[in-house]
Design an enzyme around this catalytic site. Sequence first.
Site, PDB file in Angstrom:
ATOM      1  N   GLY A 161      -7.245  -3.381   3.943  1.00 44.06           N
ATOM      2  CA  GLY A 161      -7.739  -3.074   2.604  1.00 44.06           C
ATOM      3  C   GLY A 161      -9.153  -3.577   2.383  1.00 44.06           C
ATOM      4  O   GLY A 161     -10.010  -2.865   1.853  1.00 44.06           O
ATOM      5  N   ASN A 181      -3.095  -6.207  -8.460  1.00 48.43           N
ATOM      6  CA  ASN A 181      -2.245  -7.014  -7.585  1.00 48.43           C
ATOM      7  C   ASN A 181      -1.533  -8.145  -8.310  1.00 48.43           C
ATOM      8  O   ASN A 181      -0.486  -8.598  -7.876  1.00 48.43           O
ATOM      9  CB  ASN A 181      -3.080  -7.592  -6.431  1.00 48.43           C
ATOM     10  CG  ASN A 181      -4.400  -8.142  -6.885  1.00 48.43           C
ATOM     11  OD1 ASN A 181      -5.215  -7.431  -7.477  1.00 48.43           O
ATOM     12  ND2 ASN A 181      -4.652  -9.413  -6.628  1.00 48.43           N
ATOM     13  N   SER A 208      -3.676  -0.354   2.556  1.00 48.59           N
ATOM     14  CA  SER A 208      -3.479  -1.369   3.593  1.00 48.59           C
ATOM     15  C   SER A 208      -2.013  -1.382   3.995  1.00 48.59           C
ATOM     16  O   SER A 208      -1.132  -1.472   3.132  1.00 48.59           O
ATOM     17  CB  SER A 208      -3.882  -2.726   3.011  1.00 48.59           C
ATOM     18  OG  SER A 208      -3.617  -3.745   3.938  1.00 48.59           O
ATOM     19  N   CYS A 257      -5.077 -14.800  -2.139  1.00 54.23           N
ATOM     20  CA  CYS A 257      -6.378 -15.287  -1.684  1.00 54.23           C
ATOM     21  C   CYS A 257      -6.870 -16.440  -2.546  1.00 54.23           C
ATOM     22  O   CYS A 257      -7.684 -17.218  -2.113  1.00 54.23           O
ATOM     23  CB  CYS A 257      -7.411 -14.165  -1.729  1.00 54.23           C
ATOM     24  SG  CYS A 257      -6.770 -12.598  -1.196  1.00 54.23           S
TER      25      CYS A 257
HETATM   26  N1  PLP Z   1      -6.937  -4.984  -2.786  1.00 54.10           N
HETATM   27  C1  PLP Z   1      -5.839  -5.446  -3.382  1.00 54.10           C
HETATM   28  C2  PLP Z   1      -5.495  -4.951  -4.754  1.00 54.10           C
HETATM   29  C3  PLP Z   1      -5.019  -6.378  -2.731  1.00 54.10           C
HETATM   30  O1  PLP Z   1      -3.936  -6.842  -3.336  1.00 54.10           O
HETATM   31  C4  PLP Z   1      -5.397  -6.819  -1.435  1.00 54.10           C
HETATM   32  C5  PLP Z   1      -4.590  -7.843  -0.720  1.00 54.10           C
HETATM   33  O2  PLP Z   1      -4.115  -8.803  -1.313  1.00 54.10           O
HETATM   34  C6  PLP Z   1      -6.545  -6.285  -0.848  1.00 54.10           C
HETATM   35  C7  PLP Z   1      -7.286  -5.380  -1.553  1.00 54.10           C
HETATM   36  C8  PLP Z   1      -6.979  -6.693   0.536  1.00 54.10           C
HETATM   37  O3  PLP Z   1      -6.225  -6.029   1.516  1.00 54.10           O
HETATM   38  P1  PLP Z   1      -6.113  -6.608   3.002  1.00 54.10           P
HETATM   39  O4  PLP Z   1      -5.237  -7.819   2.938  1.00 54.10           O
HETATM   40  O5  PLP Z   1      -5.465  -5.515   3.803  1.00 54.10           O
HETATM   41  O6  PLP Z   1      -7.488  -6.891   3.468  1.00 54.10           O
END
Ligand code: PLP
Length: 390
Positions: A71, A151, A199, A325
């Site tokens: 992602g 998220n 992702s 994160c």
């Molecule tokens: N975008 C959203 C809304 C997410 O929840 C996440 C992961 O937590 C990402 C992007 C990042 O994706 P990836 O873990 O595959 O880099």
Amino acid sequence: MKRIYFDHNATTPIAPEVLAAMMPYLTEEYGNASSIHVFGQNAREAVEQARTSVAALLNARPADIMFTSGGTESINHAILGTVVAQPGKSKHVITSAIEHVAGLDPCEALAKSGVGLTILPVDREGLVSAADILRAIRPETVLISIMLANNETGTIEPIAEIGKVAAEKGITLHTDAVQAAGKISLNVDDLGVDLLSISAHKFNGPKGIGALYIRKGTQLSPLLYGGHSERDRRPGTEDVAAIAGMGEAAKLARISLTQESDRIRNLRDRLEQGLLGRVPHSWVNGAKAARVPNTSNLTFPFIEGEAMVIALDLKGIACSTGAACSSGAVEPSHVLMALGLAPEDARATLRLSLGRQNTQEEVDHALETIPAVIERLRRLSPTYKNPAIA
Ligand code: PLP
């Protein structure tokens, strides 16, 4: 102790069918998908089959799917690649205050290098308004990037409405659909998007593999240089096993979407209503908006989210305070702050996100465990003891 996993928005387990689809490409089928011989042909076939399955999940053309490392890369490529590809010196990007850092940070980096940036606010439910987007558009606007599902809260943004505005003004529209894929049905034409990021590890596929949908004709520069794979858009030898796994995960997600999302929605609602009924002074963030079926974001004032996560982990329940994160960070969630929560309430928030393997027994066990943990933590909380506040 039986462990219960309620953190599927952080990541999901690989489905057994996905692992089985990956295994040949980790063992005897080790060819490079660019090689001419039969090893290469078999690898290429796996990549193209997976591309077709991922495209079907999005109702897109296989040729418009580019595999990435996940992602974060898809979103960075969409944002940075669009801005670089657009002619002219003066450029402007529109995004929202509730984006994942994978979207916010590249926008901030562009702003530091002189690109204009508008970060739109959201309402109390966390929704961006298409009217605000229209008002923010300038002659030099080259990109609108708004996520599809958040998220932390699971709220679904009005992308189809924003898509109409973008199309009318001829501006490229990207959506971060990382938390939507596998949870709600997706159709790139109905959404009116030019670019869409997903992702695999959020829908029972492997980590480190994702895709970017690129509508035919969209101006997009590469992020990396060094080869001809992915139609000259992303160089590097393809991770065939991960791509095959993502294809299988997309297939499973598409087949089971309606049935599975109803089942998970029922479990989520049982958990949410049960907690609201058992824990005084509690609420759900984004409850009035449309939400993906698996996510519940609950505030239990007077206690720290981090303390709840640790106490629940000791009882065998895995959940999160918000974005994975940012776990460990003391700053309150930027998403909840954007919704208008007070910092102390944003800090007193839990995210419970359900998935395929969760059962009603697990939900009922959680309904006995979580309220007791909250009550114990509140008894220790100096603010809760204060009768003027409590
Ligand atoms: N975008 C959203 C809304 C997410 O929840 C996440 C992961 O937590 C990402 C992007 C990042 O994706 P990836 O873990 O595959 O880099």
